[in-house]
Design an enzyme around this catalytic site. Structure first.
Site, PDB file in Angstrom:
ATOM      1  N   ALA A   8      -1.891  10.384 -34.164  1.00 15.26           N
ATOM      2  CA  ALA A   8      -2.169   9.156 -34.645  1.00 15.26           C
ATOM      3  C   ALA A   8      -3.593   8.967 -35.329  1.00 15.26           C
ATOM      4  O   ALA A   8      -3.528   7.951 -35.657  1.00 15.26           O
ATOM      5  CB  ALA A   8      -1.643   8.166 -33.581  1.00 15.26           C
ATOM      6  N   ALA A   9      -4.211  10.010 -35.627  1.00 14.45           N
ATOM      7  CA  ALA A   9      -5.738   9.613 -36.378  1.00 14.45           C
ATOM      8  C   ALA A   9      -5.196   8.988 -37.587  1.00 14.45           C
ATOM      9  O   ALA A   9      -5.875   8.168 -38.000  1.00 14.45           O
ATOM     10  CB  ALA A   9      -6.452  10.945 -36.574  1.00 14.45           C
ATOM     11  N   GLY A  10      -4.377   9.690 -38.470  1.00 16.93           N
ATOM     12  CA  GLY A  10      -4.032   9.245 -39.714  1.00 16.93           C
ATOM     13  C   GLY A  10      -3.397   7.868 -39.512  1.00 16.93           C
ATOM     14  O   GLY A  10      -3.723   6.857 -40.477  1.00 16.93           O
ATOM     15  N   ASP A  11      -2.537   7.568 -38.608  1.00 14.61           N
ATOM     16  CA  ASP A  11      -1.798   6.003 -38.616  1.00 14.61           C
ATOM     17  C   ASP A  11      -2.951   5.237 -38.253  1.00 14.61           C
ATOM     18  O   ASP A  11      -3.073   4.003 -38.901  1.00 14.61           O
ATOM     19  CB  ASP A  11      -0.869   6.220 -37.294  1.00 14.61           C
TER      20      ASP A  11
HETATM   21  P1  ADP Z   1      -3.507  13.134 -40.179  1.00 11.33           P
HETATM   22  O1  ADP Z   1      -3.571  12.895 -38.816  1.00 11.33           O
HETATM   23  O2  ADP Z   1      -2.781  12.314 -40.950  1.00 11.33           O
HETATM   24  O3  ADP Z   1      -3.398  14.554 -40.462  1.00 11.33           O
HETATM   25  P2  ADP Z   1      -6.193  13.542 -40.655  1.00 11.33           P
HETATM   26  O4  ADP Z   1      -6.390  14.662 -39.759  1.00 11.33           O
HETATM   27  O5  ADP Z   1      -6.829  13.754 -41.874  1.00 11.33           O
HETATM   28  O6  ADP Z   1      -5.081  12.760 -40.659  1.00 11.33           O
HETATM   29  O7  ADP Z   1      -7.215  12.378 -39.851  1.00 11.33           O
HETATM   30  C1  ADP Z   1      -7.207  11.012 -40.145  1.00 11.33           C
HETATM   31  C2  ADP Z   1      -8.619  10.444 -39.939  1.00 11.33           C
HETATM   32  O8  ADP Z   1      -8.946  10.614 -38.535  1.00 11.33           O
HETATM   33  C3  ADP Z   1      -9.745  11.417 -40.775  1.00 11.33           C
HETATM   34  O9  ADP Z   1     -10.063  10.900 -42.275  1.00 11.33           O
HETATM   35  C4  ADP Z   1     -11.012  10.843 -39.817  1.00 11.33           C
HETATM   36  O10 ADP Z   1     -11.524   9.718 -40.326  1.00 11.33           O
HETATM   37  C5  ADP Z   1     -10.293  10.913 -38.452  1.00 11.33           C
HETATM   38  N1  ADP Z   1     -10.299  12.164 -37.607  1.00 11.33           N
HETATM   39  C6  ADP Z   1      -9.499  13.242 -37.692  1.00 11.33           C
HETATM   40  N2  ADP Z   1      -9.797  14.295 -36.952  1.00 11.33           N
HETATM   41  C7  ADP Z   1     -11.104  13.870 -36.580  1.00 11.33           C
HETATM   42  C8  ADP Z   1     -12.297  14.683 -35.996  1.00 11.33           C
HETATM   43  N3  ADP Z   1     -11.903  15.795 -35.321  1.00 11.33           N
HETATM   44  N4  ADP Z   1     -13.539  14.126 -35.811  1.00 11.33           N
HETATM   45  C9  ADP Z   1     -13.826  12.764 -36.333  1.00 11.33           C
HETATM   46  N5  ADP Z   1     -12.783  11.954 -36.939  1.00 11.33           N
HETATM   47  C10 ADP Z   1     -11.531  12.610 -37.228  1.00 11.33           C
END
Ligand code: ADP
Ligand code: NA
Length: 333
Positions: free
Chosen positions: A279-282
């Site tokens: 859910a980082a992307g969400d």
């Molecule tokens: P998804 O979950 O859709 O694959 P991402 O992996 O690109 O999307 O993560 C979405 C956002 O979450 C990133 O743009 C970043 O801001 C944050 N994020 C993800 N992983 C990390 C991490 N390891 N450290 C810091 N921020 C992160």
């Protein structure tokens, strides 16, 4: 005083069944996971709705759950976050959406059983109520865990009502240039961006060469993402955000002044201790949408979204790990 316009999220609700594993099993193999099963409310649509509500947005969720205990728990989770659920219908036949999430070190692998999510849009009466709410919304936020026909239908309806469309094109799926042109804000991760660009090909009036947008190995992540965003931009999307995991995110918007090119912004992610990237992307989608709708500049909004989602990855669970506005403000300060 006029009531605050609400953000309408139309999308999936899933019960996440999470297990930690040392690696993924191969076909025919049984693998022992670590610890016990965890059940966490999730689904891209519901996660984004909760993210926005925690960050200060007024949010209505439209979706479908099954007539089962998971369905009830998913509704309760939304309500606890302050999301209005009157447009979440209960399907008498299909089970609630379920996601099987395998956490492997700092990453995850996910299998989704769509269940009731896969029926969203088939009930005409429900769809009509969603369209009525849509016409009154400040924006509609969509993802691709519900039938594509429903997404297309609602984008057209939003267009007709002059309501801006935010599309998180995840999971990756082939989308028509016609559809993309109707999207104000497209949000994708680097893989989804690459898949879309490859499928769309070169637009007729492109100023970029094909090689510029298709050179994954040769260039660094940021250069590559910028090329992909510009290509999506050439396909007619007003604003494109590409998330880059631990590298942060990129936002490419149409230039404000006539005759100027697109404005490309980059925000690196702060270094954090990763607990769960689910859910980082969400969280990013929710935060960017809320920040832009409340009038933050593109640069401010991008920073807000990158910091909010970095906070998310430090915590366990999809919805359970989403940060509050106060927490993000403290992290930004
Ligand atoms: P998804 O979950 O859709 O694959 P991402 O992996 O690109 O999307 O993560 C979405 C956002 O979450 C990133 O743009 C970043 O801001 C944050 N994020 C993800 N992983 C990390 C991490 N390891 N450290 C810091 N921020 C992160
Ligand atoms: Na990712």
């Amino acid at each position: 005083m006029e009531e605050q316009k609400r953000i309408l999220v139309v999308g999936s609700l899933n019960m996440d069944q999470v297990v930690q594993v040392p690696r993924l099993p191969v076909l025919g193999e049984t693998l022992l996971g670590a610890g016990s099963l965890k059940l966490v409310p999730g689904g891209k649509g519901a996660n984004q709705a909760v993210a926005m509500a925690r960050l200060g947005g007024a949010v209505t969720m439209a979706g479908r759950v099954g007539h089962d205990p998971f369905g009830q728990q998913l509704l309760v989770a939304l309500q606890a976050a302050g999301v209005s659920t009157e447009l979440v219908a209960i399907d008498e036949e299909e089970a609630s959406g379920t996601a099987f999430i395998f956490l492997v070190e700092q990453d995850n692998a996910i299998i989704v059983a769509a269940g009731a999510n896969g029926c969203l849009g088939r009930d005409a009466e429900h769809l009509t109520r969603i369209e009525e709410a849509l016409a009154q919304a400040s924006a509609v936020v969509l993802q691709l865990e519900i039938p594509l026909a429903t997404v297309e239908h609602l984008i057209k309806a939003a267009r007709a009502a002059a309501v801006p469309v935010v599309l998180n094109a995840a999971p990756a799926q082939l989308l028509s240039p016609d559809l993309l042109r109707q999207v104000e804000l497209l949000i994708v991760n680097e893989h989804e961006a690459q898949a879309l660009v490859t499928a769309l090909g070169t637009p007729p009036d492109s100023t970029m060469t094909s090689a510029e947008s298709r050179e994954p190995a040769a260039k660094d992540v940021l250069t590559q993402a910028r090329a992909l965003a510009l290509r999506l931009h050439e396909h007619g999307v007003a604003t494109v955000a590409v998330t880059l995991g631990a590298a942060g995110a990129l936002l490419v918007t149409r230039g404000d002044q006539p005759g100027t090119g697109p404005l490309s912004l980059y925000e690196p992610a702060p270094r954090v201790q990763v607990t769960d990237t689910t859910a980082a992307g969400d969280c990013f989608v929710g935060a960017l949408t809320v920040a832009l709708l409340e009038g933050q500049s593109p640069a401010q909004a991008l920073r807000f979204a990158v910091y909010a989602s970095a906070l998310k990855v430090t915590r366990f669970g999809a919805q359970s790990g989403l940060p509050s506005r106060a927490e993000v403000m403290a992290f930004l300060a």
